[in-house]
Design a protein around this motif. Structure first.
Motif, PDB file in Angstrom:
ATOM      1  N   PHE A 100       0.829  -1.198   0.000  1.00  0.00           N
ATOM      2  CA  PHE A 100       0.000   0.000   0.000  1.00  0.00           C
ATOM      3  C   PHE A 100       0.868   1.255   0.000  1.00  0.00           C
ATOM      4  CE2 PHE A 100      -2.399  -3.013   2.859  1.00  0.00           C
ATOM      5  CZ  PHE A 100      -3.326  -3.405   1.910  1.00  0.00           C
ATOM      6  N   VAL A 101       0.497   2.222  -0.814  1.00  0.00           N
ATOM      7  CA  VAL A 101       1.062   3.566  -0.732  1.00  0.00           C
ATOM      8  C   VAL A 101      -0.119   4.523  -0.646  1.00  0.00           C
ATOM      9  CG1 VAL A 101       2.481   5.335  -1.810  1.00  0.00           C
ATOM     10  CG2 VAL A 101       3.107   2.923  -2.057  1.00  0.00           C
ATOM     11  N   ILE A 102      -0.117   5.347   0.401  1.00  0.00           N
ATOM     12  CA  ILE A 102      -1.263   6.209   0.697  1.00  0.00           C
ATOM     13  C   ILE A 102      -0.852   7.672   0.658  1.00  0.00           C
ATOM     14  CG2 ILE A 102      -3.008   6.808   2.429  1.00  0.00           C
ATOM     15  CD1 ILE A 102      -2.683   3.968   3.544  1.00  0.00           C
ATOM     16  N   ALA A 103      -1.678   8.475   0.007  1.00  0.00           N
ATOM     17  CA  ALA A 103      -1.521   9.936   0.043  1.00  0.00           C
ATOM     18  C   ALA A 103      -2.774  10.540   0.657  1.00  0.00           C
ATOM     19  CB  ALA A 103      -1.288  10.488  -1.358  1.00  0.00           C
ATOM     20  N   ASP A 104      -2.616  11.166   1.806  1.00  0.00           N
ATOM     21  CA  ASP A 104      -3.700  11.916   2.441  1.00  0.00           C
ATOM     22  C   ASP A 104      -3.829  13.230   1.672  1.00  0.00           C
ATOM     23  OD1 ASP A 104      -5.004  13.858   4.147  1.00  0.00           O
ATOM     24  OD2 ASP A 104      -4.727  12.480   5.827  1.00  0.00           O
ATOM     25  N   LYS A 105      -4.933  13.410   0.988  1.00  0.00           N
ATOM     26  CA  LYS A 105      -5.050  14.526   0.053  1.00  0.00           C
ATOM     27  C   LYS A 105      -5.047  15.894   0.743  1.00  0.00           C
ATOM     28  CE  LYS A 105      -8.265  13.745  -3.075  1.00  0.00           C
ATOM     29  NZ  LYS A 105      -9.489  13.152  -3.656  1.00  0.00           N
ATOM     30  N   ILE A 116      -1.251  15.534 -10.041  1.00  0.00           N
ATOM     31  CA  ILE A 116      -0.179  14.897 -10.808  1.00  0.00           C
ATOM     32  C   ILE A 116       0.988  14.528  -9.892  1.00  0.00           C
ATOM     33  CG2 ILE A 116       1.537  15.268 -12.626  1.00  0.00           C
ATOM     34  CD1 ILE A 116      -0.546  16.984 -14.068  1.00  0.00           C
ATOM     35  N   ALA A 117       1.320  15.429  -8.964  1.00  0.00           N
ATOM     36  CA  ALA A 117       2.398  15.136  -8.012  1.00  0.00           C
ATOM     37  C   ALA A 117       2.043  13.922  -7.153  1.00  0.00           C
ATOM     38  CB  ALA A 117       2.659  16.353  -7.129  1.00  0.00           C
ATOM     39  N   ILE A 118       0.776  13.821  -6.739  1.00  0.00           N
ATOM     40  CA  ILE A 118       0.335  12.669  -5.946  1.00  0.00           C
ATOM     41  C   ILE A 118       0.528  11.383  -6.734  1.00  0.00           C
ATOM     42  CG2 ILE A 118      -1.694  11.522  -4.961  1.00  0.00           C
ATOM     43  CD1 ILE A 118      -2.706  14.304  -4.122  1.00  0.00           C
ATOM     44  N   LEU A 119       0.095  11.381  -7.983  1.00  0.00           N
ATOM     45  CA  LEU A 119       0.214  10.184  -8.811  1.00  0.00           C
ATOM     46  C   LEU A 119       1.677   9.801  -9.034  1.00  0.00           C
ATOM     47  CD1 LEU A 119      -2.583  10.912 -11.439  1.00  0.00           C
ATOM     48  CD2 LEU A 119      -2.601   9.098  -9.722  1.00  0.00           C
ATOM     49  N   LYS A 120       2.489  10.776  -9.386  1.00  0.00           N
ATOM     50  CA  LYS A 120       3.903  10.486  -9.648  1.00  0.00           C
ATOM     51  C   LYS A 120       4.578   9.919  -8.406  1.00  0.00           C
ATOM     52  CE  LYS A 120       4.851  13.849 -13.346  1.00  0.00           C
ATOM     53  NZ  LYS A 120       5.623  15.075 -13.707  1.00  0.00           N
ATOM     54  N   ARG A 121       4.317  10.520  -7.254  1.00  0.00           N
ATOM     55  CA  ARG A 121       4.980  10.094  -6.028  1.00  0.00           C
ATOM     56  C   ARG A 121       4.516   8.705  -5.579  1.00  0.00           C
ATOM     57  NH1 ARG A 121       7.535  14.287  -2.942  1.00  0.00           N
ATOM     58  NH2 ARG A 121       7.460  16.288  -4.032  1.00  0.00           N
ATOM     59  N   TYR A 153       1.403   8.291 -15.909  1.00  0.00           N
ATOM     60  CA  TYR A 153       2.243   8.590 -14.748  1.00  0.00           C
ATOM     61  C   TYR A 153       2.885   7.306 -14.205  1.00  0.00           C
ATOM     62  CZ  TYR A 153      -0.215  12.931 -15.295  1.00  0.00           C
ATOM     63  OH  TYR A 153      -0.735  14.083 -15.839  1.00  0.00           O
ATOM     64  N   LEU A 154       2.173   6.195 -14.308  1.00  0.00           N
ATOM     65  CA  LEU A 154       2.777   4.912 -13.971  1.00  0.00           C
ATOM     66  C   LEU A 154       3.909   4.591 -14.947  1.00  0.00           C
ATOM     67  CD1 LEU A 154       2.986   2.098 -12.671  1.00  0.00           C
ATOM     68  CD2 LEU A 154       1.164   1.367 -14.210  1.00  0.00           C
ATOM     69  N   ILE A 155       3.643   4.746 -16.236  1.00  0.00           N
ATOM     70  CA  ILE A 155       4.674   4.483 -17.238  1.00  0.00           C
ATOM     71  C   ILE A 155       5.864   5.415 -17.033  1.00  0.00           C
ATOM     72  CG2 ILE A 155       5.190   4.554 -19.715  1.00  0.00           C
ATOM     73  CD1 ILE A 155       2.218   3.736 -20.158  1.00  0.00           C
ATOM     74  N   GLY A 241       5.620  -6.980   3.713  1.00  0.00           N
ATOM     75  CA  GLY A 241       4.596  -6.119   3.132  1.00  0.00           C
ATOM     76  C   GLY A 241       5.134  -4.705   2.934  1.00  0.00           C
ATOM     77  N   ILE A 242       4.366  -3.919   2.235  1.00  0.00           N
ATOM     78  CA  ILE A 242       4.714  -2.514   1.970  1.00  0.00           C
ATOM     79  C   ILE A 242       3.578  -1.646   2.490  1.00  0.00           C
ATOM     80  CG2 ILE A 242       5.135  -0.777   0.189  1.00  0.00           C
ATOM     81  CD1 ILE A 242       6.213  -3.135  -1.564  1.00  0.00           C
ATOM     82  N   PHE A 243       3.876  -0.705   3.341  1.00  0.00           N
ATOM     83  CA  PHE A 243       2.859   0.244   3.832  1.00  0.00           C
ATOM     84  C   PHE A 243       3.537   1.597   3.964  1.00  0.00           C
ATOM     85  CE2 PHE A 243      -0.349   2.397   6.072  1.00  0.00           C
ATOM     86  CZ  PHE A 243      -1.512   1.635   6.083  1.00  0.00           C
ATOM     87  N   GLU A 244       3.345   2.456   2.977  1.00  0.00           N
ATOM     88  CA  GLU A 244       4.000   3.752   2.948  1.00  0.00           C
ATOM     89  C   GLU A 244       2.966   4.871   2.917  1.00  0.00           C
ATOM     90  OE1 GLU A 244       7.285   4.417   2.965  1.00  0.00           O
ATOM     91  OE2 GLU A 244       7.841   2.288   3.077  1.00  0.00           O
ATOM     92  N   ILE A 245       3.105   5.817   3.823  1.00  0.00           N
ATOM     93  CA  ILE A 245       2.236   7.001   3.858  1.00  0.00           C
ATOM     94  C   ILE A 245       3.053   8.191   3.384  1.00  0.00           C
ATOM     95  CG2 ILE A 245       0.809   8.480   5.315  1.00  0.00           C
ATOM     96  CD1 ILE A 245       0.521   6.057   7.222  1.00  0.00           C
ATOM     97  N   LEU A 246       2.685   8.747   2.242  1.00  0.00           N
ATOM     98  CA  LEU A 246       3.465   9.828   1.647  1.00  0.00           C
ATOM     99  C   LEU A 246       3.135  11.192   2.232  1.00  0.00           C
ATOM    100  CD1 LEU A 246       3.583   8.882  -2.139  1.00  0.00           C
ATOM    101  CD2 LEU A 246       5.184   8.314  -0.325  1.00  0.00           C
ATOM    102  N   ALA A 247       1.914  11.360   2.638  1.00  0.00           N
ATOM    103  CA  ALA A 247       1.503  12.670   3.195  1.00  0.00           C
ATOM    104  C   ALA A 247       0.335  12.471   4.129  1.00  0.00           C
ATOM    105  CB  ALA A 247       1.107  13.626   2.058  1.00  0.00           C
TER     106      ALA A 247
END
Length: 247
Positions: A100-105, A116-121, A153-155, A241-247
């Protein structure tokens, strides 16, 4: 020949600030490619048992709401709990890992990020973590639920890693190209079981994050099972597992 690991990706919410979702969650299932057939058979049996249709496509939003093909989960609390207990039991297999990678908007907005920054990150972080945690002794393939707006953005993240690698981990671009040999964009009509489970996992990540920030005080029985699954998977040192919170 090295074994392949597959990272199957889906998401819940949208990165756009115009979308009502509070978070953008990129969710993934990681599995050995050779485990695909067994997993597919297990999920088909589950769908046949509860919905009398092994070809139905698991869609978490409808499963949670008990709508459409999953309306039978309304028949009793026991049936709903048993269904989730069985699917969680399947995912709990030691060969499967979750990501999981989570961005709190709201937090992302305060940092000056746009959608776009959220998607790229989020894509960058997911591919980096998959590479460094799961492809030390394996090659990898990426399978993604396609979205006509997000795919580029994935590509872009994939191309960036092919060029730069993950310098902080000593992974060069050439190393990444040698490790990750394919990126496939599919839709639900491809019936990939890995994508269906990645979709089902997304709500679990959103739930665990809600618990972390204290927005849910008393989880239901089904939610408690989901939380325990995520906790177990994150503690697995052999198949992390993967659990990353970006913001």
């Amino acid at each position: 020949m090295k074994d392949y690991k597959v990272l199957a990706l889906d998401e819940t919410g949208k990165a756009s600030f115009n979308h009502p979702s509070k978070n953008f969650v990129l969710s993934g299932l990681i599995l050995p490619e050779k485990f695909h057939t067994k997993l597919d058979n297990q999920i088909r049996k589950l769908k046949k048992k509860y919905f009398d249709d092994e070809d139905s496509v698991l869609h978490c939003r409808d499963m949670i709401r008990k709508k459409g093909p999953f309306a039978s989960l309304n028949e009793s609390v026991a049936k709903e709990v048993n269904f989730w207990a069985e699917i969680i039991g399947i995912i709990n297999n030691e060969k499967l890992s979750i990501a999981f990678v989570i961005a709190d908007k709201n937090k992302a907005k305060k940092l000056g990020w746009d959608d776009i920054a959220i998607l790229k990150r989020t894509y960058n972080k997911m591919l980096e973590e998959f590479t460094k945690k799961h492809l030390i002794n394996n090659k990898g393939k990426i399978l993604v639920e396609s979205d006509q707006y997000q795919d580029k953005y994935l590509i872009g993240a994939h191309n960036r890693l092919q060029s730069l690698g993950v310098p902080s981990e000593g992974i060069a671009g050439s190393d990444y190209r040698n490790k990750v040999t394919s990126l496939s964009l599919v839709n639900k009509l491809n019936f990939d079981v890995e994508i269906q489970i990645a979709d089902s996992l997304a709500v679990m990540a959103d739930l665990v994050y809600a618990i972390k920030i204290n927005s849910i005080k008393k989880p239901t029985k089904v939610q408690s099972m989901m939380i325990r699954l995520v906790d177990r998977k994150m503690k697995d040192k052999n198949n992390p597992g993967i659990f990353e919170i970006l913001a």
